[in-house]
Design an enzyme around this catalytic site. Structure first.
Site, PDB file in Angstrom:
ATOM      1  N   GLU A  40     100.351  51.130  50.735  1.00 28.51           N
ATOM      2  CA  GLU A  40     101.260  52.299  51.369  1.00 28.51           C
ATOM      3  C   GLU A  40     100.035  53.566  51.663  1.00 28.51           C
ATOM      4  O   GLU A  40      99.436  53.852  50.654  1.00 28.51           O
ATOM      5  CB  GLU A  40     102.442  52.785  50.659  1.00 28.51           C
ATOM      6  CG  GLU A  40     102.942  53.825  51.307  1.00 28.51           C
ATOM      7  CD  GLU A  40     104.236  54.680  50.459  1.00 28.51           C
ATOM      8  OE1 GLU A  40     105.014  55.315  50.976  1.00 28.51           O
ATOM      9  OE2 GLU A  40     103.996  54.827  49.279  1.00 28.51           O
ATOM     10  N   LYS A 116     109.795  53.932  56.984  1.00 28.75           N
ATOM     11  CA  LYS A 116     110.487  54.202  55.495  1.00 28.75           C
ATOM     12  C   LYS A 116     111.699  54.823  55.612  1.00 28.75           C
ATOM     13  O   LYS A 116     111.693  56.145  56.083  1.00 28.75           O
ATOM     14  CB  LYS A 116     109.200  54.922  54.705  1.00 28.75           C
ATOM     15  CG  LYS A 116     109.675  54.793  53.209  1.00 28.75           C
ATOM     16  CD  LYS A 116     108.375  55.658  52.543  1.00 28.75           C
ATOM     17  CE  LYS A 116     108.889  55.647  51.041  1.00 28.75           C
ATOM     18  NZ  LYS A 116     107.425  56.241  50.246  1.00 28.75           N
ATOM     19  N   CYS A 162     107.473  51.385  48.958  1.00 22.07           N
ATOM     20  CA  CYS A 162     107.624  51.968  47.559  1.00 22.07           C
ATOM     21  C   CYS A 162     108.853  52.485  47.096  1.00 22.07           C
ATOM     22  O   CYS A 162     109.759  51.824  46.677  1.00 22.07           O
ATOM     23  CB  CYS A 162     106.504  53.330  47.908  1.00 22.07           C
ATOM     24  SG  CYS A 162     105.915  54.264  46.594  1.00 22.07           S
TER      25      CYS A 162
END
Length: 273
Positions: A40, A116, A162
């Site tokens: 990321e 995300k 994440c």
């Protein structure tokens, strides 16, 4: 399917243009890989919040161009980690920036993006600077055929990033859309690496999928990164795991193991909620 997970290490002193060139060269060197995965925000700095607006780019920017070319030169799918995406739209909260993953096919074409959904920072960091993604993304990727069979099969790959790892409902939605592999790039810090390892195994076990997780190494923005990138089997077995430094994990996975696991131990069919 041969997977190469590039656990990249970097510091604040490395210029972004040099890092992009270095990463593209690393990707191209993964000869024989079918899928290459990067961490990321490796170009913008996972915790370097003040730099994000200046390092933001669109999905046709320098990172996309370099990784598209690398994917085509290698002839493999490349999950390019994520960028701080800047687009022409302001977004629902008026910020116009997203933490966006990109996937390129073996011809270098952009075949998927994922913004995300869960922003880390408890009101600061990502929630303060970025828009939240809204779409669950599961891609159909060609799986190389084995033996003397011609052609290829399709494998369904769910994308997450994440902090998303802490929200199991996202992964259940991906399973409902047929996901057999979760690919999770991250900039997960060393201070919470025990949780990282546990959650990766949990997501694999409860969903009976392969988990391919690529974390960041090194120290930037005064934050030591956790490393410990890993590939987890549908039973929760750690098939490969990196330490704290820069490393490439390369191994073969057989997606038929997902289908076999779900047939022999059909736990997903007992869901009630």
């Amino acid at each position: 399917m041969r997977v190469a997970v590039i656990q990249l290490a970097y510091t604040d002193s490395e210029p972004m243009a040099e890092r992009i060139h270095r990463v593209a060269s690393l990707v191209e060197s993964q000869e024989g890989a079918d899928l290459v995965v990067l961490p990321e925000l490796w170009s913008a700095g996972g915790f370097d919040y003040p730099a994000w607006p200046d390092k933001a780019q669109d999905v046709e920017g320098p990172v996309a161009q370099a990784l598209s070319e690398a994917a085509a030169n290698l002839g493999a799918y490349v999950h390019a980690g994520s960028i701080i995406e800047k687009s022409g739209e302001p977004g629902p909260e008026g910020r116009g920036l997203w933490n966006t993953s990109m996937v390129f096919d073996p011809d270098g074409e952009l075949v998927g993006t994922y913004r995300k959904i869960h922003r880390f920072g408890f009101g600061n960091g990502e929630p303060k600077l970025l828009e939240a993604g809204e779409d669950v993304v599961v891609l159909d990727l060609d799986e190389p055929s084995s033996g003397d069979e011609s052609g290829s099969n399709s494998v369904k790959v769910g994308l997450a990033t994440c902090y998303d790892l802490r929200f199991p409902e996202l992964f259940r939605k991906q399973v409902d859309e047929g996901a057999e592999i979760f690919v999770i790039p991250a900039a997960w810090p060393a201070a919470r690496v025990a949780a990282w390892r546990t959650l990766l195994q949990a997501r694999a076990i409860e969903n009976q999928v392969f988990v391919i997780a690529c974390n960041t190494a090194g120290t930037h923005a005064k934050t030591e990164m956790g490393g410990n990138s890993a590939v987890i089997s549908p039973s929760g077995e750690v098939l490969a795991e990196a330490g704290r430094g820069e490393r490439v994990l390369t191994l073969d996975i057989d997606v038929d193991e997902v289908r076999a696991a779900r047939e022999s131990f059909p736990v997903l069919s007992d869901r009630r909620l």
